[in-house]
Design an enzyme around this catalytic site. Structure first.
Site, PDB file in Angstrom:
ATOM      1  NE  ARG A 101     -33.867  -0.524 -16.811  1.00 45.78           N
ATOM      2  CZ  ARG A 101     -35.185  -0.315 -16.844  1.00 45.78           C
ATOM      3  NH1 ARG A 101     -35.720   0.562 -16.033  1.00 45.78           N
ATOM      4  NH2 ARG A 101     -35.943  -0.963 -17.696  1.00 45.78           N
ATOM      5  CG  ASP A 103      -2.016  -1.019   1.133  1.00 42.60           C
ATOM      6  OD1 ASP A 103      -2.085  -1.691   0.079  1.00 42.60           O
ATOM      7  OD2 ASP A 103      -2.775  -1.162   2.102  1.00 42.60           O
ATOM      8  CE  LYS A 129     -28.441 -11.691 -18.882  1.00 45.34           C
ATOM      9  NZ  LYS A 129     -27.253 -10.910 -18.543  1.00 45.34           N
ATOM     10  CG  ASP A 171     -31.894  -6.735  -4.612  1.00 45.06           C
ATOM     11  OD1 ASP A 171     -32.367  -5.885  -5.397  1.00 45.06           O
ATOM     12  OD2 ASP A 171     -32.426  -7.035  -3.534  1.00 45.06           O
ATOM     13  CB  CYS A 177     -28.118   5.186  25.542  1.00 43.68           C
ATOM     14  SG  CYS A 177     -27.313   5.161  27.145  1.00 43.68           S
ATOM     15  CB  CYS A 209     -27.111   2.225  31.537  1.00 47.80           C
ATOM     16  SG  CYS A 209     -27.490   3.692  30.554  1.00 47.80           S
ATOM     17  CB  SER A 233     -37.327  -3.927 -17.563  1.00 47.65           C
ATOM     18  OG  SER A 233     -38.444  -3.902 -18.412  1.00 47.65           O
ATOM     19  CG  LEU A 234     -34.327  -9.019 -17.249  1.00 45.85           C
ATOM     20  CD1 LEU A 234     -33.421  -9.595 -16.180  1.00 45.85           C
ATOM     21  CD2 LEU A 234     -34.152  -9.790 -18.557  1.00 45.85           C
ATOM     22  CG  ASP A 257      -0.861   5.021  -0.139  1.00 46.15           C
ATOM     23  OD1 ASP A 257      -1.770   4.735  -0.950  1.00 46.15           O
ATOM     24  OD2 ASP A 257      -0.899   4.724   1.069  1.00 46.15           O
ATOM     25  CD  GLU A 259     -25.764 -13.294 -16.452  1.00 50.17           C
ATOM     26  OE1 GLU A 259     -24.978 -13.872 -17.234  1.00 50.17           O
ATOM     27  OE2 GLU A 259     -25.934 -12.071 -16.443  1.00 50.17           O
ATOM     28  CB  CYS A 275     -30.626   3.608  28.233  1.00 50.70           C
ATOM     29  SG  CYS A 275     -29.604   2.195  27.801  1.00 50.70           S
TER      30      CYS A 275
END
Ligand code: IVH
Length: 672
Positions: free
Chosen positions: A142, A39, A295, A123, A431, A416, A88-89, A43, A119, A413
């Protein structure tokens, strides 16, 4: 134009070289997950490039890896046309419907046998990426399918999105790529936790978080969010493409992240088996999916099948059954998170859902309960998304028992007993008691973290041990650990050396400046920036504590929310108590230059006899931390002999040489 130097050919070459290298490292790290440099080296290269682009503005370019950190905010997104449109499907939910789909396809293909590709259906949020001459030039949402928003600057920040295509093929330079932006569930949860700490609204699920992020006007904020992409559609005007599966391979070779679960199926039975298998693996994937996309693999066959009403006839979504059930709400309880967030939880009549028995579900926050007009006794809909935590998503109408009352938020709470509160415009109650057992660990970890007191060796695991075994109950207790070294050494995985290192690190934190201490207290909304401003404006914690809300709000960056949060924090007597003890321990609570703590510089000590409260090692450590030296034998150059009970020959020698002899009490006043 003399202030705009023009770069030499060597500089131009160096800049190009740096870009290529950095983009290559991005690809290895974020797409292949096989980083080849450390890293720090990455950098260093990035800083060099940023520096050169800063010095030679003519060299700036949209496909430079420096653009990943986010450019200037936009007021409004330009609109972006989709050509071809983003389709769209059609959705199907049962084996029967999927067999119907297969029948229709075979009919339209007049006996030609289709091969399918199955496939995951991600979501997330659909995106369209345009490349010209091998360079990413536009990325869009879209929208309605023909016109979306141009969110190029936001998409450019996604580390796994190729800013340049990894190809020399002239027919693959101008492309339209479609895919999905999403978040891993673990990244999403970590992000939500951070947002809660900062007092911001948390997102309901990874898809909402992704959609919300891509709509942000400031790409710098987008750059800090953990967005990922998968590419699943390729449109290359000049290249002869043959199959979808081949396109996925091309996309992968161009440098896009492509999901590895796509599979060719030569029969609809195989498609159904794929669907069953993926459904079973659903929860073990790091991201949410809601079904399978099927598909027709052959692109010529896709053309024959064509499109109707914005949906292709060559593809269909085969959704998973949503994991929903109805059950009765038997109560609403409160749960307190690590950051003090108080969330309502639904207590349910146990119900079998997605493979487990569910008896509790999240209700998010009080507004959510009000929106649903949820009442104890109601029959509710419980849903399980990709994540394991089920949620109440609705009320079944007409099933409410007579007299069911509205839920009101308790004033204290449940863990506590301290007061809980919510600021105008915020979703959650909090709290504010830093010593609340529900928050103790999280607060101590925050206190010890690098931007706060930076106590090395005090990470999650160590805090867990110290708190669980009762050695530490709040951040002030850390400074009493010096007297409990034996207890630390006795813990699993600890030894003499690691315990001493921890104690040294805790001791060392006393010199950390006031603004870091202020940040470490984890006052809601007081991040590092605000802590610095406050430390300048109110040079001591007393001044801050006594400041009126008006006085606080007259401070730059401090609005009503922060002012209220500060007032709540100091209004809690547990918090005031912790601060008093931290002060006593010697932490910095003023902006004045840290007190010179090397009070024993140049002084040499000899220890003898048994001290009332310190072991020899502890006394020696204190002397050394204060800049003094410890020697084994008394001489004329000894400054003090620190003598306890049963001191022998060394005490006699000190007396004969006229060296000053002190008791432990006198010693304590020296190092205070
Ligand atoms: S292909 C014509 N493949 O589903 C087909 N879409 O209703 C174009 N989606 O919003 C899309 N996973 O974002 C395709 N593996 C996948 C997908 C996928 C999710 C989404 C896509 C679009 C919706 C289509």
């Amino acid at each position: 134009m003399s202030s705009m130097p023009s770069p030499s050919p060597q500089i131009v070459r160096r800049v190009e070289r740096l870009r290529k290298e950095l983009l290559d490292h991005d690809y290895r790290y974020y797409v292949l997950a096989e980083p080849v440099i450390a890293d720090e080296d990455y950098d260093r290269l990035m800083r060099e490039l940023q520096d050169l682009e800063g010095r030679y503005p003519v060299l700036r370019s949209a496909d430079s890896p420096t653009q990943r950190v986010g450019g200037e905010p936009t007021k409004q997104f330009a609109s972006a046309n989709h050509n071809p449109p983003m389709l769209s499907l059609a959705n199907t939910y049962s084996e029967e419907e999927i067999r119907d789909f297969d029948r229709r396809v075979r009919e339209l293909l007049e006996g030609e046998k289709p091969v399918y590709v199955a496939e995951p259906k991600f979501d997330g949020v659909a995106i369209a990426l345009t490349y010209r001459e091998g360079v990413f030039v536009r990325g869009a949402t879209r929208g309605d399918g023909t016109q979306g928003d141009d969110i190029s600057n936001n998409l450019r920040t996604i580390r796994s999105l190729p800013l340049r295509l990894r190809t020399k093929d002239p027919f693959l330079m101008d492309l339209e790529v479609r895919g999905e932006a999403f978040m891993h569930r673990t990244d999403f949860e970590a992000m939500n936790e951070q947002r809660e700490t900062a007092g911001e609204k948390s997102f309901i699920n990874p898809r909402n978080a992704t959609a919300g992020t891509l709509k942000l006007q400031d790409p710098k904020l987008v750059a800090a969010r953990p967005i990922q992409i998968f590419a699943y559609f390729l449109f290359a005007g000049r290249k002869r493409l043959a199959t979808h599966m081949e396109n996925l391979r091309i996309l992968r070779s161009l440098g896009f992240p492509v999901n590895g679960d796509a599979q060719q199926c030569t029969s609809i039975d195989q498609v159904v088996a794929y669907w069953e298998n993926l459904e079973a693996r659903r929860d073990s994937l790091p991201y949410d999916i809601d079904g399978v996309v099927i598909k027709v693999d052959n692109l010529r066959q896709q053309d024959i099948l064509g499109t109707i009403a914005r949906s292709p006839r060559w593809a269909v979504a085969f959704k998973f059954a949503s994991r929903k059930a109805e059950t009765q709400l038997t109560g609403i309880t409160l749960q307190v998170g690590r950051t003090g967030t108080v969330t309502p939880v639904a207590e349910l009549e146990p119900v079998f859902l997605g493979g487990t028995t569910v008896s509790r579900a999240t209700l998010h926050n009080i507004d959510y309960i009000r929106e649903l007009d949820l009442r104890v006794g109601d029959v509710v809909v419980v849903e399980k998304g990709g994540d394991v935590i089920p949620k109440v998503s609705g009320v079944v109408p007409g099933r409410r028992p007579a007299g069911a009352k509205r839920f009101t938020m308790p004033a204290v709470c449940p863990v506590c007993g301290s007061g809980i509160y919510r600021t105008e415009g915020e979703a959650n109650y909090f709290c504010e008691n830093a010593a609340c057992p529900a928050q103790v660990k999280g607060r101590i970890e925050h206190f010890a973290s690098r931007p706060a007191l930076d106590i090395e060796g005090l990470g999650e695991a160590a805090v867990e041990q110290l708190v669980t075994l009762g050695l530490v109950g709040n951040v002030a207790d850390l400074y009493a650990l010096a007297g409990k070294k034996k207890d630390i050494v006795a813990l699993e995985r600890w030894g003499e050396k690691s315990a001493q290192n921890l104690l040294d690190a805790i001791e060392g934190s006393k010199t950390q400046p006031y603004h870091k201490v202020l940040f470490g207290l984890a006052i809601r909304h007081v991040g590092t920036g605000v802590a610095k401003v406050l430390a300048t404006e109110f040079p001591s914690i007393d001044a801050l504590q006594e400041a009126s809300p008006e006085r606080l709000q007259s401070t730059q960056q401090v609005g009503p929310t922060i002012a209220e949060s500060i007032a709540h924090f100091f209004g809690d007597r547990h918090n005031r108590n912790v601060i008093r003890r931290l002060k006593e321990a010697g932490l910095q609570f003023t902006t004045a230059a840290p007190r010179e703590r090397k009070t024993l510089a140049g002084k040499t000590f000899v220890l003898t006899g048994t001290l009332p409260s310190y072991t020899r090692e502890e006394a020696a450590a204190i002397i050394e931390q204060n800049g003094g030296k410890v020697s084994g034998s008394v001489s004329k150059s000894t400054t003090y002999v620190l003598a306890g009970d049963d001191a022998g020959a060394k005490l006699a020698k000190a007396r004969s040489l006229g060296v000053r002899v002190i008791t432990e009490d006198e010693f304590k006043t020296l190092v205070q």
